[in-house]
Design an enzyme around this catalytic site. Sequence first.
Site, mmCIF file in Angstrom:
data_model
loop_
_atom_site.group_PDB
_atom_site.id
_atom_site.type_symbol
_atom_site.label_atom_id
_atom_site.label_comp_id
_atom_site.label_asym_id
_atom_site.label_seq_id
_atom_site.Cartn_x
_atom_site.Cartn_y
_atom_site.Cartn_z
ATOM 1 N N TYR A 1 40.756 10.283 -46.062
ATOM 2 C CA TYR A 1 41.582 10.037 -47.258
ATOM 3 C C TYR A 1 40.731 9.400 -48.353
ATOM 4 C CZ TYR A 1 45.634 8.351 -49.989
ATOM 5 O OH TYR A 1 46.567 8.100 -50.980
ATOM 6 N N ASP A 2 39.989 8.357 -47.954
ATOM 7 C CA ASP A 2 39.209 7.605 -48.942
ATOM 8 C C ASP A 2 38.208 8.522 -49.643
ATOM 9 O OD1 ASP A 2 40.562 5.831 -47.355
ATOM 10 O OD2 ASP A 2 38.894 4.441 -47.057
ATOM 11 N N LYS B 1 39.771 11.196 -51.932
ATOM 12 C CA LYS B 1 40.188 10.660 -53.233
ATOM 13 C C LYS B 1 38.977 10.279 -54.080
ATOM 14 C CE LYS B 1 44.742 10.789 -53.001
ATOM 15 N NZ LYS B 1 45.555 11.604 -53.927
ATOM 16 N N ASN C 1 49.609 -0.109 -52.804
ATOM 17 C CA ASN C 1 50.778 0.069 -51.939
ATOM 18 C C ASN C 1 52.084 0.096 -52.735
ATOM 19 O OD1 ASN C 1 48.580 -1.219 -50.287
ATOM 20 N ND2 ASN C 1 50.039 -0.718 -48.672
ATOM 21 N N VAL D 1 53.875 0.242 -43.263
ATOM 22 C CA VAL D 1 54.479 -1.013 -42.846
ATOM 23 C C VAL D 1 55.904 -1.172 -43.391
ATOM 24 C CG1 VAL D 1 53.500 -2.442 -44.721
ATOM 25 C CG2 VAL D 1 53.983 -3.464 -42.485
ATOM 26 N N VAL D 2 56.155 -0.691 -44.605
ATOM 27 C CA VAL D 2 57.498 -0.907 -45.175
ATOM 28 C C VAL D 2 58.560 -0.119 -44.386
ATOM 29 C CG1 VAL D 2 58.939 -0.733 -47.226
ATOM 30 C CG2 VAL D 2 56.576 -1.537 -47.440
ATOM 31 N N LYS E 1 47.497 -11.368 -40.498
ATOM 32 C CA LYS E 1 47.003 -12.195 -41.626
ATOM 33 C C LYS E 1 46.390 -11.332 -42.724
ATOM 34 C CE LYS E 1 46.621 -16.545 -39.320
ATOM 35 N NZ LYS E 1 45.933 -16.869 -38.074
ATOM 36 N N THR F 1 46.313 -8.829 -45.849
ATOM 37 C CA THR F 1 47.243 -8.885 -46.988
ATOM 38 C C THR F 1 47.410 -7.519 -47.659
ATOM 39 O OG1 THR F 1 45.546 -9.371 -48.657
ATOM 40 C CG2 THR F 1 46.522 -11.263 -47.502
ATOM 41 N N ARG G 1 44.053 -6.831 -49.923
ATOM 42 C CA ARG G 1 44.184 -5.875 -51.024
ATOM 43 C C ARG G 1 45.090 -6.457 -52.096
ATOM 44 N NH1 ARG G 1 46.223 -0.396 -49.148
ATOM 45 N NH2 ARG G 1 44.074 0.068 -48.625
HETATM 46 N N1 UDP Z 1 51.002 -2.571 -40.396
HETATM 47 C C1 UDP Z 1 51.614 -3.350 -39.428
HETATM 48 N N2 UDP Z 1 52.605 -2.800 -38.694
HETATM 49 C C2 UDP Z 1 53.068 -1.543 -38.880
HETATM 50 C C3 UDP Z 1 52.450 -0.753 -39.885
HETATM 51 C C4 UDP Z 1 51.416 -1.294 -40.610
HETATM 52 O O1 UDP Z 1 51.232 -4.524 -39.221
HETATM 53 O O2 UDP Z 1 54.001 -1.137 -38.178
HETATM 54 C C5 UDP Z 1 49.931 -3.168 -41.210
HETATM 55 C C6 UDP Z 1 48.654 -2.337 -41.288
HETATM 56 O O3 UDP Z 1 47.792 -2.658 -40.214
HETATM 57 C C7 UDP Z 1 48.092 -2.746 -42.634
HETATM 58 C C8 UDP Z 1 49.334 -3.052 -43.466
HETATM 59 O O4 UDP Z 1 50.386 -3.241 -42.540
HETATM 60 O O5 UDP Z 1 47.323 -3.912 -42.521
HETATM 61 C C9 UDP Z 1 49.703 -1.933 -44.419
HETATM 62 O O6 UDP Z 1 49.684 -0.735 -43.700
HETATM 63 P P1 UDP Z 1 50.252 0.626 -44.258
HETATM 64 O O7 UDP Z 1 50.149 1.628 -43.160
HETATM 65 O O8 UDP Z 1 51.563 0.412 -44.881
HETATM 66 O O9 UDP Z 1 49.283 1.067 -45.443
HETATM 67 P P2 UDP Z 1 47.774 0.738 -45.881
HETATM 68 O O10 UDP Z 1 47.901 -0.331 -46.875
HETATM 69 O O11 UDP Z 1 46.970 0.307 -44.695
HETATM 70 O O12 UDP Z 1 47.317 2.025 -46.438
#
Ligand code: UDP
Length: 316
Positions: free
Chosen positions: A148-149, A152, A177, A190-191, A211, A213, A278
């Site tokens: 992905y990185d 892009k 994000n 994560v959301v 921890k 961010t 981030r």
């Molecule tokens: N994450 C988490 N639990 C989950 C999904 C994601 O702790 O069920 C963490 C993930 O390791 C990352 C952050 O949440 O540090 C954001 O992850 P996401 O997949 O939303 O997107 P990213 O910012 O990594 O592209």
Amino acid sequence: MKKKVVVITGGAGFIGSHLCDRFLADGFKVIAIDNLITGSLRNIAHLKKNKDFDFLEHNVSKPFAIKGNVNYVLHFASPASPVDYLKYPIQTLKVGSYGTHNALGLAKIKKARFLLASTSEVYGDPLEHPQKETYWGHVNTVGPRGVYDEAKRFAEAITMAYHRSHNVDTAIIRIFNTYGPRMQVKDGRVVPNFIDQALHNQPLTVYGTGKQTRSFCYYSDLVEGIKRLLHSNLHNPINVGNPQEFTILEFAKMVLKFSGAKSKLAYQPLPIDDPKQRRPDIALAKKYLKWQPKVKLEQGLQETLKWFQKHGCDGK
Ligand code: UDP
């Protein structure tokens, strides 16, 4: 007066479909293109009967032509969650490279302004914090996220090359994000993960120590930033995101608070190359676009929870 025409690749995706809505509301004709590998017809079903809206099911990594006038090309097609781009690594690389090339070709032939959806992932696991547009990044090219990185990063490079060599009017937005209604419940981010888990009273899966961010931007703020950039004359990359930074643990606690769930936290291994921190530096967006986010996480999260309660948790 004739309506302006905007082509949106990835128009059935989370952000793409919100862009379709916004451009239609603002009086444009919209042509959305999507191959539906991560996008969904559900996101654009309400637009089916709109005479200013057209949908083309097509993979933009393969050449395509659009009849008639086009004023703007917004290239948003790509798997965008770590789970999705790990599932579709080759498609992700192709849409960032061939897909961007094809979308730029369309902009060139139509003399349209082109806007590339880039990402904070171009900064990789950043050693500079917060991230300014001048930071060149810290990316593991051969790691799992590299697909992905690097796609892009290539997309940004070819966009600047079309600008410099072919005089195409281009813009590059680096999206941090973003969250809100229409995220796919199973896209692994994560959301949606935490919301889905909370709504099902399941443990919230915190990766690593929690921890690390992230800074979460509500979709409506992002859409406003995209529109302002499109109507500016900027060519260099510009960060658009919300600089309010949270640890994943803090975010988990907010989801529990607003959902009222009693879920426990289940710690799981941190994915490879998961960025430790981030946060966008948005000084440029403030200065040149007069843009800054308006929606606080507390507010956007409650809206998103409501949407997931109503639409999101059917396992699709
Ligand atoms: N994450 C988490 N639990 C989950 C999904 C994601 O702790 O069920 C963490 C993930 O390791 C990352 C952050 O949440 O540090 C954001 O992850 P996401 O997949 O939303 O997107 P990213 O910012 O990594 O592209």
